[in-house]
Structure formats: C-alpha cells, structure tokens
Design a protein around this motif. Structure first.
Motif, mmCIF file in Angstrom:
data_model
loop_
_atom_site.group_PDB
_atom_site.id
_atom_site.type_symbol
_atom_site.label_atom_id
_atom_site.label_comp_id
_atom_site.label_asym_id
_atom_site.label_seq_id
_atom_site.Cartn_x
_atom_site.Cartn_y
_atom_site.Cartn_z
ATOM 1 N N LEU A 91 0.601 -0.961 0.005
ATOM 2 C CA LEU A 91 0.345 0.295 0.182
ATOM 3 C C LEU A 91 0.602 0.951 -0.172
ATOM 4 N N PRO A 92 0.524 2.525 -0.458
ATOM 5 C CA PRO A 92 0.789 3.614 -0.371
ATOM 6 C C PRO A 92 1.729 3.593 0.894
ATOM 7 N N LYS A 93 3.092 4.114 0.276
ATOM 8 C CA LYS A 93 4.194 4.812 1.950
ATOM 9 C C LYS A 93 3.559 6.147 2.225
ATOM 10 N N ASP A 94 2.366 6.618 2.088
ATOM 11 C CA ASP A 94 2.551 8.192 2.837
ATOM 12 C C ASP A 94 0.693 7.808 4.267
ATOM 13 N N ILE A 95 0.679 6.481 3.769
ATOM 14 C CA ILE A 95 -0.713 5.463 5.310
ATOM 15 C C ILE A 95 0.587 5.950 6.850
ATOM 16 N N GLU A 96 -0.389 6.745 7.403
ATOM 17 C CA GLU A 96 0.012 6.449 8.703
ATOM 18 C C GLU A 96 -0.668 5.031 9.150
ATOM 19 N N TRP A 97 0.390 4.278 9.844
ATOM 20 C CA TRP A 97 0.265 2.893 10.137
ATOM 21 C C TRP A 97 -0.103 2.570 11.874
ATOM 22 N N HIS A 98 -1.306 2.345 12.813
ATOM 23 C CA HIS A 98 -1.000 2.458 14.157
ATOM 24 C C HIS A 98 -1.700 1.058 14.564
ATOM 25 N N PHE A 99 -0.646 0.797 15.432
ATOM 26 C CA PHE A 99 -0.920 -0.706 15.490
ATOM 27 C C PHE A 99 -1.880 -0.655 16.799
ATOM 28 N N ILE A 100 -2.843 -1.474 17.073
ATOM 29 C CA ILE A 100 -3.934 -1.428 17.827
ATOM 30 C C ILE A 100 -3.935 -1.956 18.664
ATOM 31 N N GLY A 101 -3.629 -3.454 18.407
ATOM 32 C CA GLY A 101 -3.296 -4.787 19.439
ATOM 33 C C GLY A 101 -2.308 -5.271 20.508
ATOM 34 N N HIS A 102 -2.497 -5.809 20.715
ATOM 35 C CA HIS A 102 -1.208 -6.762 21.696
ATOM 36 C C HIS A 102 -0.456 -6.664 20.819
ATOM 37 N N LEU A 103 0.754 -6.385 21.595
ATOM 38 C CA LEU A 103 1.704 -6.517 21.129
ATOM 39 C C LEU A 103 3.226 -7.020 21.464
ATOM 40 N N GLN A 104 3.668 -8.970 21.031
ATOM 41 C CA GLN A 104 4.809 -9.339 21.711
ATOM 42 C C GLN A 104 6.196 -8.107 21.849
ATOM 43 N N THR A 105 6.781 -8.632 22.559
ATOM 44 C CA THR A 105 7.750 -8.052 21.921
ATOM 45 C C THR A 105 9.134 -8.218 20.824
ATOM 46 N N ASN A 106 8.972 -9.848 20.753
ATOM 47 C CA ASN A 106 9.635 -9.851 20.013
ATOM 48 C C ASN A 106 9.118 -9.981 18.768
ATOM 49 N N LYS A 107 7.927 -8.970 18.343
ATOM 50 C CA LYS A 107 7.513 -8.299 16.793
ATOM 51 C C LYS A 107 8.100 -7.883 16.704
ATOM 52 N N VAL A 108 7.997 -6.188 17.976
ATOM 53 C CA VAL A 108 8.384 -4.805 17.782
ATOM 54 C C VAL A 108 8.717 -4.544 16.652
ATOM 55 N N LYS A 109 10.242 -5.333 15.966
ATOM 56 C CA LYS A 109 11.304 -5.104 15.610
ATOM 57 C C LYS A 109 10.876 -4.612 13.579
ATOM 58 N N TYR A 110 9.736 -5.732 13.926
ATOM 59 C CA TYR A 110 9.422 -5.684 12.166
ATOM 60 C C TYR A 110 8.160 -4.505 11.835
ATOM 61 N N ILE A 111 8.423 -3.685 12.696
ATOM 62 C CA ILE A 111 7.393 -2.652 12.923
ATOM 63 C C ILE A 111 8.108 -1.351 12.877
ATOM 64 N N ALA A 112 8.817 -1.607 13.952
ATOM 65 C CA ALA A 112 9.538 -0.440 14.575
ATOM 66 C C ALA A 112 9.881 0.430 13.397
ATOM 67 N N PRO A 113 9.947 -0.339 11.615
ATOM 68 C CA PRO A 113 10.968 1.231 10.828
ATOM 69 C C PRO A 113 9.175 1.724 10.293
ATOM 70 N N TYR A 114 8.781 2.035 10.322
ATOM 71 C CA TYR A 114 7.359 2.624 9.923
ATOM 72 C C TYR A 114 6.497 3.144 10.301
ATOM 73 N N ILE A 115 6.287 1.945 11.902
ATOM 74 C CA ILE A 115 4.964 2.887 12.557
ATOM 75 C C ILE A 115 4.552 3.680 13.753
ATOM 76 N N GLN A 116 3.327 4.752 13.112
ATOM 77 C CA GLN A 116 2.610 6.285 14.118
ATOM 78 C C GLN A 116 3.101 6.089 15.160
ATOM 79 N N LEU A 117 2.050 5.171 15.484
ATOM 80 C CA LEU A 117 1.475 5.000 16.478
ATOM 81 C C LEU A 117 1.859 3.378 17.538
ATOM 82 N N ILE A 118 1.990 2.979 18.761
ATOM 83 C CA ILE A 118 1.480 1.803 18.906
ATOM 84 C C ILE A 118 0.401 2.569 20.399
ATOM 85 N N HIS A 119 -0.835 1.803 20.252
ATOM 86 C CA HIS A 119 -1.641 2.184 21.327
ATOM 87 C C HIS A 119 -1.993 0.850 22.509
ATOM 88 N N ALA A 120 -1.187 0.091 22.485
ATOM 89 C CA ALA A 120 -1.797 -0.894 23.558
ATOM 90 C C ALA A 120 0.062 -0.818 24.054
#
Ligand SMILES: *Cc1c(COP(=O)(O)O)cnc(C)c1O
Length: 222
Positions: A58-87
């Motif tokens: 999808l287009p790169k100017d989308i602002e992605w928010h992570f809203i669910g439960h986030l496991q520590t071992n998966k943070v690295k995958y979204i860290a380059p681009y995530i705009q807001l981690i809610h939970a």
C-alpha cells in the motif's frame, strides 16, 4: 456503501478535534485502497504479519497505527514505520520499542493501555498501576519512545451507562496524569477510546481518537 463514503459520513458526525483510525484488520488491501482514494490516511491493524503484508503493497504515506496486543519479539518488524503503538501494557514492551526505535534512528509514539473493562482481558495497566508507573519515572530513560496518552476498551456490554462510566474513568486518569506529570508536555494529548458500537459515547467522555472497524469495512471474517 463503500468504505470511503462511510468514513466521510462518520467524520461529519465527529467533532473536528477527534481523529479517526480506520481499523482495517482482516480486511483486504483493496478496501483500504478505496478509503485511501477517498482521502483517508490513518489505518489501524492488530496483527504484525498482516500489517507487514499491507505495508509492503500500500502507499507509503499511510499512517499505520498498531492497536492490538504487541509481543516484544515482533516489535522489530514494525519499528521502521509504525506511527503510533496504542496498547503498551508493560515496561518491558516499552523498553523493546525504545531499543528498536533507536536502531531505526526514530522516536516512536506510544499510548499506555488502561485496563478498565470488566471482562478479564489479560492486558493493560489498572488506573493505579499506570499512575504509579508514570510517577516512578523509569520510562524517562527511554529516549526513543514518547508516551503520548492512553488507550482503553470499554466492556462489551449493552449498558450505555456502564460504558460511559468506564470512559469517564479513563478521562479522569488522563487528566490526572496530564496535570501531575505532563502539564508542560504538549505531545501528551491522545485519548484513544471508542469503537464502532460506542464511539459516540467515547467522544462525549473525553476521547479524541476513535478506532472504528466493522462500521466502515463490514463484519470481519476470521
Ligand atoms: C478490532 C478493534 C477495534 C475496532 O473494532 P470495531 O468494533 O470493529 O469498530 C478497535 N480497537 C481495537 C483495539 C481493536 O482490536
């Protein structure tokens, strides 16, 4: 009706200072593209692998928010681009987000999850725990994360009075944290509560960020 039309309608009913996160989890990228074409840019996902796949196509100017439960071992995958981690629900998770943010030379915005609903979902701080955590101050050492507010989910009940009272507790806690610890910090401003069935109650009780999924995209097929 198309997602973009429904988003337009919802935005017309929201006060102008309330942001809409379109929760696209379990819905195909084509539906996100429709909303995007209508001008919407903020989307919420709750599974890392699904978000990764959508992020790539999808287009790169989308602002992605992570809203669910986030496991520590998966943070690295979204860290380059995530705009807001809610939970964010533990110090350990915040430490890992900070570490991955540093690796990516970023500061990642986060919300702390308040556990307020009656059903015992496992995640989130109680109001007292969150207050003590902020007061204790260890999070201040984490220079690559920024705590921007709090998020919560109300109980999944019909009783609107109960839902309103839960959101009110979240607002009261937010105001207390703001006054005691973030009075000079403009970025501590986000109150993320309200979903398809209760977002109007939420905006009447302090929310300025609603996370709406099924009302926009239809029922999810798991
Ligand atoms: C799925 C989800 C939503 C959206 O729920 P709807 O009832 O479909 O609007 C909002 N917040 C969180 C944390 C979710 O997991």
């Amino acid at each position: 009706m198309s997602p973009s039309k429904i988003i337009k309608e919802i935005k017309q009913t929201l006060p102008t200072d309330v942001q809409l996160v379109a929760v696209s989890k379990f819905h195909p990228s084509a539906m996100i593209e429709d909303a995007y074409a209508g001008g919407h840019r903020i989307f919420g996902e709750s599974h890392v692998q699904e978000l990764q796949q959508k992020y790539e196509v999808l287009p790169k100017d989308i602002e992605w928010h992570f809203i669910g439960h986030l496991q520590t071992n998966k943070v690295k995958y979204i860290a380059p681009y995530i705009q807001l981690i809610h939970a964010v629900d533990t110090h350990k998770l915040l430490v890992e987000i900070n570490k991955q943010a540093l690796k990516n030379n970023r500061i990642i915005d986060c919300l702390l999850e308040l556990h307020i609903a009656q059903e015992d979902t496992k995640y989130g701080f109680s109001a007292d725990e969150m207050y003590d955590y902020i007061k204790q101050g260890e999070w201040r050492l984490l220079e690559n994360v920024r705590i921007c507010g709090i998020m919560c989910m109300a109980s999944n009940v019909e009783d609107k009075t109960q839902i309103a009272s839960e959101f009110q507790q979240a607002e009261t806690l937010f105001n207390k944290l703001k006054k005691d610890f973030f009075a000079q910090v403009d970025s501590f401003s986000i109150r993320s509560w309200g979903m398809s069935d209760d977002y109007m109650i939420a905006v009447n009780h302090g929310s300025n960020m609603v996370r709406i999924g099924s009302k926009i995209f239809g029922p999810r097929v798991y």
